[in-house]
Every structure is written in structure tokens, then in C-alpha cells.
Design a protein around this motif. Structure first.
Motif, PDB file in Angstrom:
ATOM      1  N   ALA A  59      11.897  -6.557   1.592  1.00 17.30           N
ATOM      2  CA  ALA A  59      10.564  -7.113   1.321  1.00 17.30           C
ATOM      3  C   ALA A  59       9.921  -6.408   0.125  1.00 17.30           C
ATOM      4  CB  ALA A  59       9.673  -7.003   2.556  1.00 17.30           C
ATOM      5  N   MET A  60      10.073  -5.087   0.039  1.00 21.88           N
ATOM      6  CA  MET A  60       9.512  -4.359  -1.109  1.00 21.88           C
ATOM      7  C   MET A  60      10.223  -4.765  -2.400  1.00 21.88           C
ATOM      8  SD  MET A  60       8.597  -0.553   0.310  1.00 21.88           S
ATOM      9  CE  MET A  60       7.707  -0.098  -1.165  1.00 21.88           C
ATOM     10  N   ALA A 121       2.020  -4.322  -2.644  1.00 25.99           N
ATOM     11  CA  ALA A 121       1.888  -4.043  -4.078  1.00 25.99           C
ATOM     12  C   ALA A 121       0.572  -3.327  -4.368  1.00 25.99           C
ATOM     13  CB  ALA A 121       2.003  -5.328  -4.887  1.00 25.99           C
ATOM     14  N   SER A 122      -0.530  -3.815  -3.801  1.00 27.71           N
ATOM     15  CA  SER A 122      -1.823  -3.160  -4.050  1.00 27.71           C
ATOM     16  C   SER A 122      -1.856  -1.762  -3.429  1.00 27.71           C
ATOM     17  CB  SER A 122      -2.975  -4.015  -3.529  1.00 27.71           C
ATOM     18  OG  SER A 122      -2.876  -4.196  -2.131  1.00 27.71           O
ATOM     19  N   GLY A 123      -1.221  -1.605  -2.272  1.00 30.95           N
ATOM     20  CA  GLY A 123      -1.132  -0.291  -1.644  1.00 30.95           C
ATOM     21  C   GLY A 123      -0.313   0.682  -2.474  1.00 30.95           C
ATOM     22  N   MET A 124       0.734   0.166  -3.117  1.00 28.41           N
ATOM     23  CA  MET A 124       1.572   1.015  -3.958  1.00 28.41           C
ATOM     24  C   MET A 124       0.805   1.459  -5.197  1.00 28.41           C
ATOM     25  SD  MET A 124       4.379   2.637  -4.425  1.00 28.41           S
ATOM     26  CE  MET A 124       5.425   1.959  -3.135  1.00 28.41           C
ATOM     27  N   VAL A 125       0.049   0.561  -5.800  1.00 33.12           N
ATOM     28  CA  VAL A 125      -0.755   0.946  -6.971  1.00 33.12           C
ATOM     29  C   VAL A 125      -1.748   2.035  -6.582  1.00 33.12           C
ATOM     30  CG1 VAL A 125      -2.493   0.137  -8.621  1.00 33.12           C
ATOM     31  CG2 VAL A 125      -0.457  -1.255  -8.173  1.00 33.12           C
ATOM     32  N   GLU A 126      -2.368   1.895  -5.440  1.00 31.13           N
ATOM     33  CA  GLU A 126      -3.317   2.913  -4.962  1.00 31.13           C
ATOM     34  C   GLU A 126      -2.585   4.234  -4.692  1.00 31.13           C
ATOM     35  OE1 GLU A 126      -6.062   3.459  -1.031  1.00 31.13           O
ATOM     36  OE2 GLU A 126      -6.054   1.485  -1.959  1.00 31.13           O
ATOM     37  N   PHE A 127      -1.416   4.149  -4.061  1.00 32.88           N
ATOM     38  CA  PHE A 127      -0.602   5.340  -3.758  1.00 32.88           C
ATOM     39  C   PHE A 127      -0.225   6.062  -5.057  1.00 32.88           C
ATOM     40  CE2 PHE A 127       3.718   7.145  -3.155  1.00 32.88           C
ATOM     41  CZ  PHE A 127       3.454   8.041  -2.134  1.00 32.88           C
ATOM     42  N   LEU A 128       0.183   5.299  -6.063  1.00 31.42           N
ATOM     43  CA  LEU A 128       0.607   5.876  -7.332  1.00 31.42           C
ATOM     44  C   LEU A 128      -0.541   6.486  -8.115  1.00 31.42           C
ATOM     45  CD1 LEU A 128       3.138   3.116  -8.414  1.00 31.42           C
ATOM     46  CD2 LEU A 128       3.688   5.413  -7.581  1.00 31.42           C
ATOM     47  N   SER A 129      -1.743   5.977  -7.922  1.00 32.07           N
ATOM     48  CA  SER A 129      -2.889   6.487  -8.678  1.00 32.07           C
ATOM     49  C   SER A 129      -3.619   7.617  -7.956  1.00 32.07           C
ATOM     50  CB  SER A 129      -3.880   5.345  -8.984  1.00 32.07           C
ATOM     51  OG  SER A 129      -4.408   4.831  -7.788  1.00 32.07           O
ATOM     52  N   ALA A 130      -3.198   7.950  -6.732  1.00 35.64           N
ATOM     53  CA  ALA A 130      -3.833   9.031  -5.964  1.00 35.64           C
ATOM     54  C   ALA A 130      -3.544  10.379  -6.608  1.00 35.64           C
ATOM     55  CB  ALA A 130      -3.330   9.021  -4.526  1.00 35.64           C
ATOM     56  N   ARG A 131      -4.463  11.279  -6.477  1.00 29.73           N
ATOM     57  CA  ARG A 131      -4.307  12.645  -6.990  1.00 29.73           C
ATOM     58  C   ARG A 131      -3.690  13.524  -5.921  1.00 29.73           C
ATOM     59  NH1 ARG A 131      -4.813  12.282 -12.171  1.00 29.73           N
ATOM     60  NH2 ARG A 131      -6.778  11.497 -12.937  1.00 29.73           N
ATOM     61  N   GLU A 132      -2.853  14.463  -6.380  1.00 26.01           N
ATOM     62  CA  GLU A 132      -2.282  15.415  -5.441  1.00 26.01           C
ATOM     63  C   GLU A 132      -3.352  16.409  -5.020  1.00 26.01           C
ATOM     64  OE1 GLU A 132       0.693  13.232  -7.009  1.00 26.01           O
ATOM     65  OE2 GLU A 132      -0.391  14.551  -8.341  1.00 26.01           O
TER      66      GLU A 132
END
Length: 133
Positions: A59-60, A121-132
């Protein structure tokens, strides 16, 4: 139903033999080379632990990785690394991966900065833009 949706979609794509759309992401498959590239380019490594038989992974492959916003987010700060858990058992064992899909963000030394699982997809964009932390 929400929790099973990725599983159902993945089964549908597999049974109906629906090909995944083209993706702009150029996945690497060599762990050490990806870490070296991340070090040289000042990027992090995005690791997708996956397998051909895994419905949420399928699915991904259809719905997340081909998304242009996801591809842009990856290109802007990540070296994408695809690890097939059926073909490479060493890297999943190193990180204690027991279920797939598992998504990790690593620094260039291989230290885990963030981890996730199936994301839209929107969750992945948010995940990728999160700060450590």
C-alpha cells in the motif's frame, strides 16, 4: 476498519495485480553506502524496512512513495534506503525490527533519530519534516 485499511488496500493491490505508480525516489539498497552518502551530503538516512509480500508495504509503494510531496521532502534532506527484510536480515536485526513496514530516520553514523510504521502520504510528509529531540 481504519487500522486494517493498509492491510486491505495492500491485499487488493496484490490480488488485482495493480502495478505501483512510478516514484521519483531513487532508493538505495546498500546500507554502508547510504550512510557514507548521508555523511558527504549532510543529510539523514530514511530507511524503509519492507518485503514484497507485506500488504501495508505494498500500500505504501502505491500510495505514499509515489506522492510528489513525499518525494520532495525526501530529496530535500534524506538519503532513501530500502531494506528488503527477506533479502537482508543483518540490518533489520541490528535495529531490532520485528514488524514491517518499519520506517527509521538515521543520522550518518547509523544512530536512530526517529521511528515510525505505516503512514499515509500526508503523515509521511509530517514525519519527514519533524525535528529530532
Amino acid at each position: 476498519l481504519f487500522m486494517r485499511w493498509p492491510m486491505l488496500k495492500g491485499y487488493y493491490y496484490k490480488v488485482a495485480d495493480v502495478p505501483a505508480p512510478a516514484s521519483a525516489i531513487e532508493w538505495r539498497t546498500d546500507f554502508d553506502a547510504a550512510l557514507g552518502e548521508a555523511h558527504r551530503e549532510g543529510k539523514r538516512v530514511l530507511v524503509d524496512f519492507s518485503a514484497d509480500w507485506c500488504p501495508p508495504c505494498i500500500a505504501m509503494k502505491h500510495d505514499v512513495w509515489p506522492d510528489p510531496a513525499v518525494a520532495r521532502a525526501i530529496a530535500d534532506g534524506y538519503v532513501p534506503l530500502l531494506i528488503d527484510t527477506d533479502k537482508n536480515g543483518v540490518v533489520p536485526e541490528r535495529y531490532g525490527v520485528t514488524g514491517i513496514p518499519t520506517i527509521l530516520v538515521l543520522d550518518h553514523t547509523g544512530t536512530v533519530l526517529r521511528e515510525g510504521a505505516f503512514l499515509s502520504a500526508s503523515g509521511m510528509v509530517e514525519f519527514l519534516s519533524a525535528r529530532e529531540k
